[in-house]
Design a protein around this motif. Structure first.
Motif, PDB file in Angstrom:
ATOM      1  N   GLY A   1       0.882  -1.266   0.045  1.00 36.08           N
ATOM      2  CA  GLY A   1       0.032  -0.072   0.127  1.00 36.08           C
ATOM      3  C   GLY A   1       0.746   1.442  -0.006  1.00 36.08           C
ATOM      4  N   ALA A   2       1.973   1.338  -0.814  1.00 41.65           N
ATOM      5  CA  ALA A   2       2.875   2.651  -0.697  1.00 41.65           C
ATOM      6  C   ALA A   2       2.406   3.583  -1.564  1.00 41.65           C
ATOM      7  N   SER A   3       2.683   4.800  -1.242  1.00 38.78           N
ATOM      8  CA  SER A   3       2.412   5.952  -1.864  1.00 38.78           C
ATOM      9  C   SER A   3       3.318   7.164  -1.538  1.00 38.78           C
ATOM     10  N   VAL A   4       3.339   8.108  -2.291  1.00 36.12           N
ATOM     11  CA  VAL A   4       4.201   9.344  -1.713  1.00 36.12           C
ATOM     12  C   VAL A   4       3.192  10.298  -0.949  1.00 36.12           C
ATOM     13  N   MET A   5       3.725  11.113  -0.332  1.00 37.29           N
ATOM     14  CA  MET A   5       3.036  12.149   0.476  1.00 37.29           C
ATOM     15  C   MET A   5       2.220  13.014  -0.064  1.00 37.29           C
ATOM     16  N   PRO A   6       0.989  13.380   0.132  1.00 37.91           N
ATOM     17  CA  PRO A   6       0.397  14.235  -0.578  1.00 37.91           C
ATOM     18  C   PRO A   6       0.727  15.740  -0.287  1.00 37.91           C
ATOM     19  N   GLY A   7       0.334  16.622  -1.162  1.00 38.08           N
ATOM     20  CA  GLY A   7       0.869  17.929  -1.264  1.00 38.08           C
ATOM     21  C   GLY A   7       0.347  18.612   0.091  1.00 38.08           C
ATOM     22  N   ASP A   8      -0.623  18.250   0.559  1.00 36.08           N
ATOM     23  CA  ASP A   8      -1.420  18.972   1.735  1.00 36.08           C
ATOM     24  C   ASP A   8      -0.930  18.519   2.999  1.00 36.08           C
ATOM     25  N   ILE A   9      -0.396  17.600   2.940  1.00 32.99           N
ATOM     26  CA  ILE A   9       0.334  16.934   4.282  1.00 32.99           C
ATOM     27  C   ILE A   9       1.700  17.578   4.221  1.00 32.99           C
ATOM     28  N   TYR A  10       2.261  17.481   3.049  1.00 32.04           N
ATOM     29  CA  TYR A  10       3.718  18.070   2.910  1.00 32.04           C
ATOM     30  C   TYR A  10       3.931  19.508   3.392  1.00 32.04           C
ATOM     31  N   SER A  11       2.661  20.287   2.982  1.00 32.60           N
ATOM     32  CA  SER A  11       2.894  21.724   3.278  1.00 32.60           C
ATOM     33  C   SER A  11       2.313  21.938   4.695  1.00 32.60           C
ATOM     34  N   SER A  12       1.853  21.234   5.439  1.00 33.98           N
ATOM     35  CA  SER A  12       1.319  21.155   6.746  1.00 33.98           C
ATOM     36  C   SER A  12       2.693  21.617   7.755  1.00 33.98           C
TER      37      SER A  12
ATOM     38  N   PRO B   1       8.092   6.954  -1.862  1.00 35.06           N
ATOM     39  CA  PRO B   1       6.797   6.166  -1.590  1.00 35.06           C
ATOM     40  C   PRO B   1       6.934   5.643   0.085  1.00 35.06           C
ATOM     41  N   SER B   2       5.809   5.684   0.480  1.00 33.48           N
ATOM     42  CA  SER B   2       5.530   5.084   1.784  1.00 33.48           C
ATOM     43  C   SER B   2       4.405   4.708   2.237  1.00 33.48           C
ATOM     44  N   THR B   3       4.439   3.772   3.273  1.00 30.27           N
ATOM     45  CA  THR B   3       3.229   2.920   3.658  1.00 30.27           C
ATOM     46  C   THR B   3       2.444   3.819   4.755  1.00 30.27           C
ATOM     47  N   PHE B   4       2.548   4.974   4.999  1.00 24.32           N
ATOM     48  CA  PHE B   4       1.746   5.660   6.253  1.00 24.32           C
ATOM     49  C   PHE B   4       0.473   5.824   5.508  1.00 24.32           C
ATOM     50  N   ASP B   5      -0.750   5.973   6.367  1.00 22.58           N
ATOM     51  CA  ASP B   5      -1.935   6.065   5.944  1.00 22.58           C
ATOM     52  C   ASP B   5      -1.909   7.685   6.077  1.00 22.58           C
ATOM     53  N   TRP B   6      -2.471   8.340   4.790  1.00 22.70           N
ATOM     54  CA  TRP B   6      -2.373   9.637   4.901  1.00 22.70           C
ATOM     55  C   TRP B   6      -3.677  10.238   5.461  1.00 22.70           C
ATOM     56  N   ASP B   7      -4.791   9.351   5.217  1.00 27.33           N
ATOM     57  CA  ASP B   7      -6.171   9.793   5.926  1.00 27.33           C
ATOM     58  C   ASP B   7      -5.959   9.790   7.545  1.00 27.33           C
ATOM     59  N   VAL B   8      -5.056   8.892   8.227  1.00 28.01           N
ATOM     60  CA  VAL B   8      -5.005   9.068   9.608  1.00 28.01           C
ATOM     61  C   VAL B   8      -4.134  10.075   9.892  1.00 28.01           C
ATOM     62  N   LEU B   9      -3.150  10.748   9.138  1.00 23.90           N
ATOM     63  CA  LEU B   9      -2.481  11.621   9.365  1.00 23.90           C
ATOM     64  C   LEU B   9      -3.138  13.008   9.306  1.00 23.90           C
ATOM     65  N   ARG B  10      -4.207  13.092   8.168  1.00 22.14           N
ATOM     66  CA  ARG B  10      -5.269  14.147   8.259  1.00 22.14           C
ATOM     67  C   ARG B  10      -5.980  14.493   9.437  1.00 22.14           C
TER      68      ARG B  10
ATOM     69  N   LEU C   1      -3.997  16.039  11.768  1.00 23.34           N
ATOM     70  CA  LEU C   1      -3.702  17.345  11.725  1.00 23.34           C
ATOM     71  C   LEU C   1      -5.131  18.272  12.099  1.00 23.34           C
ATOM     72  N   ARG C   2      -6.309  17.387  11.929  1.00 21.71           N
ATOM     73  CA  ARG C   2      -7.503  18.134  12.357  1.00 21.71           C
ATOM     74  C   ARG C   2      -7.855  18.213  14.052  1.00 21.71           C
ATOM     75  N   GLY C   3      -7.035  17.124  14.679  1.00 18.05           N
ATOM     76  CA  GLY C   3      -7.225  17.073  15.772  1.00 18.05           C
ATOM     77  C   GLY C   3      -8.232  15.902  16.444  1.00 18.05           C
ATOM     78  N   ALA C   4      -8.603  15.242  15.361  1.00 15.91           N
ATOM     79  CA  ALA C   4      -9.629  14.286  15.619  1.00 15.91           C
ATOM     80  C   ALA C   4      -9.106  12.955  16.179  1.00 15.91           C
ATOM     81  N   VAL C   5      -7.862  12.650  16.176  1.00 17.65           N
ATOM     82  CA  VAL C   5      -7.188  11.726  16.887  1.00 17.65           C
ATOM     83  C   VAL C   5      -5.946  12.270  17.648  1.00 17.65           C
ATOM     84  N   ARG C   6      -5.321  11.400  18.642  1.00 16.21           N
ATOM     85  CA  ARG C   6      -4.054  11.854  18.974  1.00 16.21           C
ATOM     86  C   ARG C   6      -3.174  11.862  18.230  1.00 16.21           C
TER      87      ARG C   6
END
Length: 525
Positions: free
Chosen positions: A179-190, A214-223, A226-231
Motif C-alpha cells: 500500500g505504498a504511495s508518496v506524501m500528498p501535497g496537503d500533508i507536505y505543506s503542513s 513512497p511510503s506506507t503511512f496512511d495519509w487519512d490518519v495523518l489528516r 492534523l484536524r485534532g480528531a485523533v491523538r
C-alpha cells in the motif's frame, strides 16, 4: 491443550485475533478445539514480517494448510491512547526482555522485562534492532518503500535475478501489496513537515533535486491527526516504536489479514521457536516456547511440518539455522550459512539550521530522498528524517544508506554459552559509510551558509537494517530453497547479501518473497 480463555488471551487485542477466531469457528465447537490444539501442519512459517507475511498469503491462496508462528504479540491501536512507548515515554513495552532501555534517543532507564515490541541485541561492536511483533518490522519502520537502483542491484545480486523482471513485476506487486504511495501535497505543506521542506530546500541549493519517497503511512490518519480528531502520533514524530493510532499500513492491515481470510492459515502469536531439527522420515520439528503478555513461559510444545519457511528476521533466522547446523540438528546446511552479514551502510546525520525554522514538531513519514551514485567514497542514498524530541529545535536529520560491497561479519555458535553471536565485526566496518556521511554533510553546509554541522553522538554503533547470513544464490537457490535441507526455505532479510544496494530493505524483501513464492507454488515446493 490450551483452554479457550488462554487461547483467546494469546490471540486477542486486534483485528487479526478476531479474524483468527472467525476462521476457526465457535470457541465452544469441537472443530475450534481441534484446530487450536493442532501441532502438525503441512507448512509452518516462522515470523510474520515482510517475508513471512508474503509466504503465509501465497500458501493460503494455494490451499496449503499453514501455521504462522510469531514470538511477539499483536498490538492493538487506539485513536486516543498511547499504546506504545517512545523516546519520550520510555516503557518496557518497547523492548523484548530488556531491564534497561537501550536505543538512540532513549534514556537508559530501568524498565520491566517483558515481550515488548523490539529486541536490541548487543553484539560485538554493534547494537542490532529487530522487531518482535505480529507484523514484524512493518510495525516499527518509517515506511519508506524504495527499490535499489539498477546499477546497485546488478552489482550485488546473482545474475539469475533480473532487474528488468523485478522492475516490471515484483517491485510493483510488492509496493501494491504494502500500500505504498508518496506524501500528498496537503500533508507536505503542513506545519509538522516544515523540516521536510527545509531539508528539500537545502538539497536543491546543493544542485540536487530530491524525489518523493513512497511510503506506507496512511495519509487519512495523518489528516485526522492534523484536524485534532485523533491523538497526534505520526505528525509528532512517533515511528521507531510504532504509531499508536494505526497511522502505518503495517502488515497487520495488508498481507496478514488476507492470508487469514483464505481459511487455510492460522496465526499463533507469543510462540517463540527455540530449536529446529529434522523429522524422521522427512520434514521438520520445532521446539516452541509459549508466552503470555507478562513475559512468563506458559508451556513448551513441539510442532512438525513438511515445509518450513524460516522468516524470523536476519538476526533470529541466523540464530536458528547456525545453531541447528553446528549442534548437528540440521547437518545438511552449508558452511556459508551465517556469513555475509551487513548493516546496509546505516548512518544518521544531524545538522543545525540556525537560519531556518523547522516547525513545532517533526512528522515521522519521510517525504523525499536522493541517490548519489558517484559523488562520495561509497554510493549513498539520503532520506529526509526526523526526531521525535525536536520540539522546534533548529535541527535537521538525515538517514544515509551506503552501498557497501566489502564489510561483512558472520554468526557463530558460542559453544561455551550455547548462543549464536555476531563475530568478525569491528568499528572499522562502518568507517567508510561514516566518512561518506561526513562528506555529504560538508557539501550541504557548503551550499547552505548559516547551518552548522553537528555530529550524532551516540556511544554504541547500531543498525536497524541487519541483512545477510543466508544469501540468495549462495546459501539458497533463487527462490529461497535452502541448499542441503529439502523442504526448508528462507524468505527474509537474511537472503539479502549484506546490503540492499542504496535502498531500505522492506520492498526488496517483499519482492524477493513474492518472486520466490510464485515459483514455489508453481513447482509444488
Amino acid at each position: 491443550m490450551p483452554s479457550r480463555r488462554r487461547f483467546v488471551g494469546l490471540c486477542s487485542g486486534g483485528a487479526l485475533g478476531a479474524l483468527t477466531a472467525m476462521t476457526l469457528g465457535s470457541g465452544s465447537s469441537r472443530a475450534w478445539a481441534d484446530a487450536t490444539s493442532r501441532k502438525r501442519f503441512r507448512a509452518i512459517v516462522v515470523g510474520s514480517g515482510f517475508g513471512g507475511a508474503v509466504a503465509a498469503l501465497r500458501l493460503g491462496e494455494a490451499g496449503v494448510d499453514t501455521l504462522v508462528i510469531e514470538r511477539g504479540q499483536e498490538w492493538r491501536t487506539s485513536p486516543t491512547e498511547p499504546v506504545f512507548g517512545s523516546q519520550e515515554r520510555v516503557s518496557g513495552r518497547m523492548f523484548w526482555y530488556r531491564s534497561v532501555a537501550r536505543w538512540p534517543g532513549v534514556l537508559p532507564v530501568p524498565v520491566r522485562p517483558q515481550p515488548g515490541l523490539a529486541e536490541v541485541s548487543v553484539e560485538q561492536h554493534l547494537d542490532i534492532l529487530c522487531a518482535a511483533a505480529v507484523g514484524g518490522g512493518s510495525v516499527m519502520y518509517t515506511g519508506v518503500t524504495l527499490a535499489p537502483p539498477r546499477i546497485c542491484f546488478e552489482s550485488l545480486y546473482p545474475a539469475g535475478l533480473s532487474y528488468d523482471e523485478f522492475s516490471a513485476r515484483w517491485f510493483p506487486r510488492a509496493a501494491a501489496g504494502l500500500g505504498a504511495s508518496v506524501m500528498p501535497g496537503d500533508i507536505y505543506s503542513s506545519p509538522p513537515f516544515t523540516h521536510s521542506r527545509v531539508w528539500d530546500r537545502q538539497m536543491r541549493r546543493m544542485g540536487c533535486s530530491p524525489v518523493p519517497a513512497p511510503s506506507t503511512f496512511d495519509w487519512d490518519v495523518l489528516r485526522a491527526e492534523l484536524r485534532g480528531a485523533v491523538r497526534p502520533s505520526a505528525i509528532a514524530g512517533e515511528t521507531d516504536f510504532g504509531c499508536s493510532d494505526g497511522a502505518k499500513k503495517s502488515l497487520t492491515r495488508s498481507y496478514l489479514p488476507r492470508a487469514l481470510a483464505t481459511g487455510h492459515v492460522q496465526l499463533r502469536p507469543l510462540h517463540e521457536v527455540r530449536t529446529i531439527h529434522r523429522r524422521r522420515g522427512g520434514g521438520y520439528v520445532l521446539q516452541v516456547r509459549r508466552l503470555d503478555t507478562s513475559g512468563a513461559t506458559v508451556g513448551t510444545e513441539e510442532y512438525s511440518c513438511d515445509l518450513l519457511f524460516v522468516c524470523a528476521g536476519t538476526l533470529n533466522t541466523n540464530r536458528l539455522l547456525v545453531g541447528a547446523r553446528d549442534r548437528g540438528e540440521l547437518p545438511g546446511l552449508s558452511a556459508a550459512v551465517g556469513t555475509g552479514f551487513g548493516t546496509n551502510g546505516d548512518q544518521v546525520g544531524v545538522r543545525t539550521t540556525l537560519t531556518d525554522r523547522v516547525g513545532p514538531s517533526q512528522g515521522a513519514p519521510c517525504a523525499a530522498t536522493y541517490f548519489f551514485a558517484r559523488a562520495y567514497e561509497q554510493p549513498a542514498r539520503v532520506e529526509s528524517w526526523q526526531w521525535l524530541g525536536a520540539h522546534g529545535a533548529p535541527l535537521l536529520f538525515t538517514l544515509l544508506l551506503t552501498v557497501d560491497h566489502d564489510h561483512r561479519g558472520r554468526f557463530v555458535l558460542d559453544r561455551s554459552g550455547g548462543e549464536v553471536r555476531l563475530a568478525d565485526w569491528s568499528p572499522g566496518n562502518q568507517a567508510p559509510s561514516a566518512r561518506t556521511l561526513a562528506q555529504y554533510q560538508a557539501d550541504v553546509l557548503s551550499a547552505n551558509p548559516g547551518p552548522a554541522g553537528l555530529a550524532l553522538d551516540y556511544p554504541f554503533p547500531f543498525t536497524a537494517h541487519p541483512l545477510g547470513g543466508c544469501a540468495v544464490g549462495e546459501c539458497t537457490d533463487l527462490e529461497g530453497r535452502v541448499e542441503g535441507e529439502p523442504g526448508l526455505y528462507v524468505l527474509d532479510g537474511s537472503l539479502i547479501p549484506g546490503n540492499v544496494g542504496g535502498a531500505n530493505p522492506s520492498l526488496m524483501i517483499t519482492a524477493l518473497a513474492e518472486r520466490a513464492m510464485a515459483g514455489i507454488v508453481a513447482a509444488g515446493g
